[in-house]
Design an enzyme around this catalytic site. Structure first.
Site, mmCIF file in Angstrom:
data_model
loop_
_atom_site.group_PDB
_atom_site.id
_atom_site.type_symbol
_atom_site.label_atom_id
_atom_site.label_comp_id
_atom_site.label_asym_id
_atom_site.label_seq_id
_atom_site.Cartn_x
_atom_site.Cartn_y
_atom_site.Cartn_z
ATOM 1 N N GLY A 24 25.064 -72.214 78.776
ATOM 2 C CA GLY A 24 24.116 -72.788 77.519
ATOM 3 C C GLY A 24 23.042 -73.397 78.015
ATOM 4 O O GLY A 24 21.767 -72.889 77.479
ATOM 5 N N GLY A 74 29.714 -74.609 85.427
ATOM 6 C CA GLY A 74 31.232 -73.598 85.751
ATOM 7 C C GLY A 74 30.817 -72.270 86.377
ATOM 8 O O GLY A 74 31.551 -71.789 86.919
ATOM 9 N N GLU A 116 45.156 -62.052 83.090
ATOM 10 C CA GLU A 116 44.156 -61.763 84.073
ATOM 11 C C GLU A 116 45.115 -61.444 85.411
ATOM 12 O O GLU A 116 46.229 -62.732 85.778
ATOM 13 C CB GLU A 116 43.258 -62.891 84.472
ATOM 14 C CG GLU A 116 42.286 -62.916 85.658
ATOM 15 C CD GLU A 116 41.656 -64.064 85.930
ATOM 16 O OE1 GLU A 116 41.738 -64.934 87.121
ATOM 17 O OE2 GLU A 116 41.103 -64.722 84.847
ATOM 18 N N HIS A 156 39.215 -73.091 80.973
ATOM 19 C CA HIS A 156 38.275 -72.749 79.813
ATOM 20 C C HIS A 156 38.068 -73.703 78.707
ATOM 21 O O HIS A 156 38.456 -73.320 77.477
ATOM 22 C CB HIS A 156 38.959 -71.272 79.341
ATOM 23 C CG HIS A 156 38.872 -70.185 80.394
ATOM 24 N ND1 HIS A 156 39.845 -69.245 80.112
ATOM 25 C CD2 HIS A 156 38.305 -69.981 81.539
ATOM 26 C CE1 HIS A 156 39.671 -68.223 81.104
ATOM 27 N NE2 HIS A 156 38.949 -69.084 81.978
ATOM 28 N N GLY A 165 29.529 -74.429 75.162
ATOM 29 C CA GLY A 165 31.083 -74.138 74.841
ATOM 30 C C GLY A 165 31.593 -75.027 73.922
ATOM 31 O O GLY A 165 32.556 -74.532 73.301
ATOM 32 N N ASN A 216 38.141 -64.354 78.916
ATOM 33 C CA ASN A 216 37.448 -65.321 79.659
ATOM 34 C C ASN A 216 36.129 -65.685 78.909
ATOM 35 O O ASN A 216 35.296 -64.729 78.624
ATOM 36 C CB ASN A 216 37.329 -64.986 81.080
ATOM 37 C CG ASN A 216 38.404 -64.489 81.826
ATOM 38 O OD1 ASN A 216 39.084 -63.751 81.498
ATOM 39 N ND2 ASN A 216 38.271 -65.242 82.952
#
Length: 547
Positions: free
Chosen positions: A66, A159, A403, A488, A516, A526
């Protein structure tokens, strides 16, 4: 460059365009007229850190998805931006000639201010994996709360430095449950494509996948999923697939095929350093200060905000505290970092007008891990690419997307390993503990049970079909589920609750959340593509209306 020289350079000239706040005050004059050449832009971004007394038009707290989107778009709009990052720059090789440490050989580059590693897989074949290391401002933070460990990237790029690179756009039909107040048509027509382009997302060549030794583990996962009736999906990623082919051919240094992922990737992975941040540096309008931690944001008497920033050394100690004035502040320290900062600022009276939604709506994206023990005739391969590229979809029927993850140990393990994202309904809250003077999270380990139940809808069925069992040696003695962690983190300053529908914090003009923390706990996949796309949407509106 001295602090005085830096202040002088930051106040020369007048920006061609300025932010205008709701009260009509200007966002300050701090631009160098015209565009700096590319070489100077790179030097400027790595120059002396921000000086005490500086005045900046836009301060971005954090350099993850972001924050990088916000800084780039603001700079392109003619605004000078300063980014502060708590972690290191990660631009200098260590004693081994590499910037990042190998996954199987952690050292003092690996963990944020720990004397012992805390790896997601704590055990293997009955042996503990964690080891003592020197305490340093390393790349991976395993931040422990009461009921969960949250893994976060520390460094310029956030991240993107430590994730597996799976760049997944949610299915359109799931979007309404992710961000119900956001126009899905706009996101899928404009902002998801923009994010995927900016991040350099690509999909593996299926023919190469079928023949590459390094994806034997994923082909085994595909076979087991399909034999149990589950769809297997190729998942896009931010890796240079041509580079990986060259790794397999032995013509370039190995990176993904040397297991590099958990503590950074030295070559083929397209982290933000190689995408948005490279473009940020080229604008000549953005300066980045690594090892700087924002502690306080308060309204300034003359307008804008007074920001206190601790400069850290690599041992994590504060070497100097700086006072900076910013006309606009963008909180982009990640879900946990932004939420903790805002909760503390509200509780201590620095920003008392923030509303009661601050700290609420936090979730773990339903993360849970597990492993399966395959038969001896079903190997998964000695060399495994650390970049996952396949998943098992049971979201509609069982509430889980899994995943197919690597176990890059360098030996044959006959093990299939998975990170599942699930429809976990539980949401936690960050609160201020006045006695301890810190922010706490009320997550409970028992809240992981819906995630385990959802993952079991896939793996119980596969085990029955294949005649296999769960591994019990990966997360502790006789422990099947990795239910102690998340990679996450999402939420804590939820869009259209703690902020308006474009990330403006209620109660204060010129304060924004753009990471986030805006997303209420789950993205069904994800999350970093969604974080990026939402940031692209929000900053476009902010520039159009507040600039």
């Amino acid at each position: 460059m001295s602090d005085a020289t830096m202040r002088e350079s930051e106040t020369k000239g007048v920006s061609r365009r300025r932010f205008i706040t709701g009260t009509g005050s200007l966002l300050g004059a701090a631009a160098i007229v015209g565009h700096a050449p590319r070489a100077w832009a790179g030097v400027r971004a790595a120059a002396a850190p921000i000086g005490s007394g500086a005045h900046v038009p836009a301060l971005v707290i954090g350099t993850g998805y972001g924050g990088s989107v916000a800084a780039l778009r603001l700079a392109e709009a003619g605004v000078d931006v300063h980014m502060v990052e708590m972690g290191m720059a990660w631009d200098t090789p260590g004693a081994d000639g590499k910037i990042f440490a190998n996954t199987t050989r952690p050292d003092d580059r690996s963990f944020w201010l720990r004397t012992r590693t805390k790896q997601p897989l704590s055990n293997f074949l009955g042996f503990p994996l964690d080891k003592n290391v020197n305490c340093r401002t390393g790349i991976l933070d395993a931040e422990e709360f009461g009921g969960i460990t949250v893994y976060q990237g520390r460094g310029v790029g956030g991240g993107s430095l430590v994730n597996g690179g799976m760049a997944v756009t949610p299915r359109r039909e799931n979007f309404g449950a992710i961000l119900p107040t956001v126009n899905a048509a706009e996101m899928y027509a404009t902002y998801y494509p923009r994010a995927n382009s900016g991040l350099g997302v690509g999909t593996i060549d299926p023919a190469w996948f079928d023949s590459a030794d390094c994806y034997q583990y994923a082909r085994a996962g595909r076979k087991h999923a399909q034999r149990s009736g589950f769809p297997f999906l190729f998942v896009p990623a931010v890796y240079d697939w041509d580079y990986m082919k060259q790794e397999a051919a032995g013509t370039v240094p190995r990176s993904a095929l040397d297991g590099e992922i958990l503590y950074g990737n030295n070559h083929g992975k397209k982290s933000l350093q190689k995408t948005y941040i490279e473009r940020i540096r080229a604008t000549g309008r953005v300066t980045i200060s690594p090892l700087h931690k924002v502690t306080t944001v308060t309204p300034a008497p003359g307008g804008g905000y007074t920001v206190l920033i601790d400069q850290l050394n690599t041992g994590g100690q504060t070497t100097v505290t700086k006072t900076v004035t910013a006309d606009k502040v963008f909180f982009a320290a990640g879900s946990v970092g932004t939420s903790k900062l805002l909760v503390g600022l509200k509780a201590t009276g620095a920003l008392p007008l923030l509303n009661d939604e601050i700290g609420r709506g936090w979730g773990d994206n339903g993360n849970v891990m597990c492993g399966r023990a395959n038969h001896l005739w079903d190997p998964t391969g000695k060399v495994q690419s650390s970049i996952p590229t396949g998943g098992i979809d049971n979201w509609d029927a069982g509430g889980a997307f899994a995943e197919i993850a690597p176990l890059p140990t360098g030996i044959e393990t006959w093990a299939s390993f998975y990170l599942s994202i699930t429809k976990n309904p539980h949401r936690a809250r960050f609160t201020w503990n006045a006695a301890a003077a810190k922010v706490e999270l009320d997550w409970q380990t028992a809240w992981k049970q819906p995630s385990i139940d959802a993952a079991k809808t896939i793996f119980d069925k596969i085990n029955r079909k294949e005649g296999t069992i769960y591994r019990t040696d990966l997360f502790g003695t006789y422990k099947i589920w990795g239910d102690h962690l998340t990679y996450h983190p999402l939420g804590g300053a939820v869009l259209d609750k703690a902020t308006d529908n474009h990330g403006r914090l209620h109660g204060y003009s010129g304060l924004y959340v753009i990471d986030g923390a805006l997303i209420p706990g789950n993205t069904s996949v994800n999350p970093f593509v969604t974080i990026t796309a939402l940031a692209e949407r929000n900053i476009e509106r902010i520039i159009a209306t507040d600039l």
